[in-house]
Design an enzyme around this catalytic site. Structure first.
Site, mmCIF file in Angstrom:
data_model
loop_
_atom_site.group_PDB
_atom_site.id
_atom_site.type_symbol
_atom_site.label_atom_id
_atom_site.label_comp_id
_atom_site.label_asym_id
_atom_site.label_seq_id
_atom_site.Cartn_x
_atom_site.Cartn_y
_atom_site.Cartn_z
ATOM 1 C CB SER A 48 -0.959 -0.038 1.194
ATOM 2 O OG SER A 48 -1.986 0.905 1.047
ATOM 3 C CG HIS A 83 -5.820 -2.413 0.469
ATOM 4 N ND1 HIS A 83 -5.177 -1.811 -0.589
ATOM 5 C CD2 HIS A 83 -5.154 -2.010 1.572
ATOM 6 C CE1 HIS A 83 -4.180 -1.072 -0.134
ATOM 7 N NE2 HIS A 83 -4.138 -1.174 1.167
ATOM 8 C CG ASP A 138 -7.103 -2.285 -3.183
ATOM 9 O OD1 ASP A 138 -7.695 -1.551 -2.372
ATOM 10 O OD2 ASP A 138 -5.897 -2.549 -3.097
#
Length: 692
Positions: free
Chosen positions: A541, A661, A626
């Site tokens: 991320s 995610h 995501d």
């Protein structure tokens, strides 16, 4: 095409079409040849992602046996049929358990005694049947213990559907509520529920009041947050006296409270939002405790009467300190627990409210992680906390705040005879370019020599003030036992060393995050822990942004890199307010509509700075659903790297076509993902087991 030709085609990287898209901002022209990948409805987009997956599969085919070996190793260390430590709330003991061969948890309780008959509340395995992805969100029992509110996400979008289950009849209430988020609170009447809903950008922006057994169309809207920089959440105090509505941006807070015995009443504000002022609220008796950064960069603790809680009535309890940051507090009947950070380590302090006597809970290792456990009861002297380190498995302790005695309730079992004395964990310091000392947590198997030949995996994050704790992972033993050294760089932008540590790694200081990481890598090389041809790095991320930035800045330092769902197209994403959570991010990275921020962000944005040069071996992951880092960021980055890089190192993109995610949801599928990534690293390090 015959089978051999088909395989050869998959071994060749996909050929990506380019359709130039122009951006002009502040008079600066940027051309994005892969902007078209944003259009998920375009069949070419899915075809490209599937082609990249096929290429990844073909390029990793020779590691298939190694992946199986790693998976079986990791699985063999897990107690597949296991039980969490029960915690008490009221007359019930609550716990979850797992069963061998089943991917998800089973949630249970027992009434009156831990030896009583088991009542299964919710079996996630049953709910997950037929679903490629499953995640449980909200899980809240009503005050009368008879109704369970729970929410599920079946595609990784983090948009949850809320259900209500009658625990006596085992029947669902007729209503279900879509597009909810992670928070919920029951009124004390066990008939009223407060929940949050998300907008089209996946931001929790509305608080509703629901009357159990009624159509959700008639739910009462309590608050609609118009400012796109703010998240909305709802919770209940441990005392069960108040429901709190919390509104927060990255730098500003506003909390409202409501008597939980009067759920149809009106929320009252504690302090209206003041830009830059953050605060959190904990209830105790006739007072609210307030943790705030008001003229206190590392936060201080205040107290204010419930009857008149506005800021002018806040009174100091613990003053601001330059070297200690208050993270949070937990209030019990006669004790206040203060969670702090000092010298980069978490600390726990206990204050007896009736006498003001204080003591700290001590911990034995040089680098570790400690966090609050399940502590739902207010009237207790028992504190539950979780402890772990690089070498100590996740441990649950009960601590008597009166006698200062701690009891180990459970240490997660590592099957196969794990012996922690065979491994060493430590904390060392690297010096950044500006002279700042950067902590590194490190773990290795005894017998490692500092001769520059060790494979080393360096990870980091360095954003949002998030602490990256050293924690135990049984999976990592598969690397450690093969001679891999593992390290975490506690770089600026995180919160390990206090709030200033965070602020020195955001906005126009963001490059400190990247140069700190490079300094840590150089230190590990200079101290002969490893060498550049044995050093791998990983991050996810915003940690994927870190990876993208440092391989642009110093690709020569690294043998291989893994970027999980990486945030790499910084300028385009932060300029686009149609993308989820963009406006909130302006208070982390800056608003590129301001030329100063635009120029600075463009100077480090991984996607904008890909050049024709050699890059390390690279594995990139993405999630099609995501909502936080859209799939097209890693996809575009991969395509641009493939177009420009001048080396023969491998570049792989692996997109999970049914998740978001966090990747795969079931525990067995997650292990397979880890095995895949470890096989990638071992292959690049030349540590693959020889196969006949």
């Amino acid at each position: 095409m015959n089978q051999n030709n088909q395989y050869a085609a998959k071994m060749s990287p996909p050929i990506v079409e380019k359709y130039p898209h122009e951006f002009i901002c502040h008079g600066d022209l940027r051309i994005d040849n892969y902007f078209w990948m944003r259009d998920r409805s375009n069949p070419k987009v899915i075809a490209y992602l599937e082609a990249e997956n096929a290429h990844t599969q073909a390029m990793m085919q020779h590691t298939a046996l190694e992946q199986t070996t790693l998976y079986e190793e990791m699985l063999s260390r897990i107690q597949e049929t296991d039980l969490s430590v029960p915690y008490r709330k009221g007359d019930f003991y609550y716990y979850s358990r797992t069963e061998e061969g089943k991917a998800y948890s089973i949630h249970c309780r027992k009434k009156g005694s831990i030896d009583a008959a088991e009542e299964v509340l919710l079996n996630e395995n049953e709910l997950a049947q037929g679903q490629e992805y499953f995640r449980l969100g909200v899980f809240q029992i009503s005050p009368n213990n008879q109704i369970l509110a729970y929410a599920v996400d079946t595609n990784g979008s983090e948009q949850y559907t809320l259900f209500f289950l009658d625990l006596n009849s085992r029947k669902l209430y007729s209503e279900s509520i879509a597009d909810t988020y992670y928070s919920l609170a029951w009124g004390n009447d066990s008939k009223t529920v407060f929940y949050t809903k998300v907008d089209s950008l996946n931001r929790p922006f509305q608080l509703f009041r629901h009357a159990l057994g009624t159509d959700s169309e008639s739910d009462v809207l309590i608050h609609h947050e118009q400012d796109e920089a703010y998240f909305l959440g709802v919770s209940k105090t441990r005392s069960e006296a108040y429901i709190l509505m919390s509104l927060g941006s990255k730098v500003t807070s506003e909390v409202h409270y409501l008597d939980a015995n009067n759920p149809t009443g009106s929320f009252q504000v504690i302090h209206s939002r003041t830009k830059g002022l953050e605060y959190e609220v904990e209830h105790h008796g006739s007072d609210f405790y307030i943790v705030t950064n008001d003229e206190a960069i590392n936060f201080k603790l205040m107290k204010t009467p419930v009857e008149s809680p506005s800021k002018e009535n806040w009174q100091p309890v613990i003053p601001h300190r330059e070297d200690v940051m208050i993270s949070s507090v937990s209030a019990f009947l006669d004790h206040l627990v203060i969670y702090e950070r000092e010298a980069g380590l978490p600390m726990v302090r206990v204050r007896k409210l009736s006498t003001n006597d204080e003591h700290r809970i001590t911990f034995p290792e040089p680098t570790y992680s400690v966090s609050p456990g399940k502590n739902p009861e207010f009237n207790t002297t028992n504190l539950r906390f979780n402890y772990t380190s690089f070498v100590t498995p996740e441990s649950v302790f009960d601590y008597d705040m009166e006698t200062k005695k701690r009891e180990l309730k459970k240490e997660t079992e590592v099957k196969g005879g794990y012996d922690r004395t065979q491994y060493t964990s430590d904390r060392i310091m690297a010096t950044a370019a500006d002279g700042v000392e950067i902590p590194i947590s490190i773990v290795y198997k005894n017998g490692i020599e500092k001769n520059g030949s060790n494979p080393l995996l360096l990870t980091g994050y360095g954003s949002y003030g998030v602490n990256y704790p050293p924690y135990f992972s049984p999976n990592r033993l598969s690397l450690l036992d093969r001679g891999v050294v593992i390290a975490i760089a506690h770089i600026r932008g995180g919160g390990e060393m206090g709030r200033k540590w965070y602020e020195d790694g955001k906005f126009l200081n963001k490059k400190n995050t990247f140069t700190d990481f490079i300094a840590c890598a150089e230190h590990l090389i200079n101290q002969k822990w490893t060498s550049s041809d044995r050093l791998a790095i990983s991050g996810g991320s915003a940690g994927g942004l870190l990876i993208g930035a440092v391989i642009n800045m110093r690709p020569d330092l690294f043998k291989a890199a893994i970027a999980h769902v990486p945030f790499v197209d910084v300028v385009t994403t932060i300029l686009d307010t149609s993308i989820p959570l963009t406006v909130l991010e302006w208070e982390e990275w800056g608003n590129p509509n301001d030329k100063i921020y635009y120029d600075y962000m463009k100077s480090y944005s991984p996607y904008d700075n890909v050049e024709a040069k050699d890059y390390p071996n690279l594995l990139v992951t993405a999630g099609l659903n995501d909502p936080r880092v859209k799939y097209w960021e890693p996809a575009k980055w991969t395509a641009k790297l493939r177009e420009l890089k001048t080396d023969d190192n491998i570049l792989l993109l692996k997109t999970n076509m049914g998740a978001g995610h966090g990747g795969a949801s079931g525990r067995y599928e997650k292990l397979k993902e880890v095995a895949f990534e470890y096989a990638f690293l071992l292959d690049r390090w030349g540590l693959m087991e020889p196969r006949s």
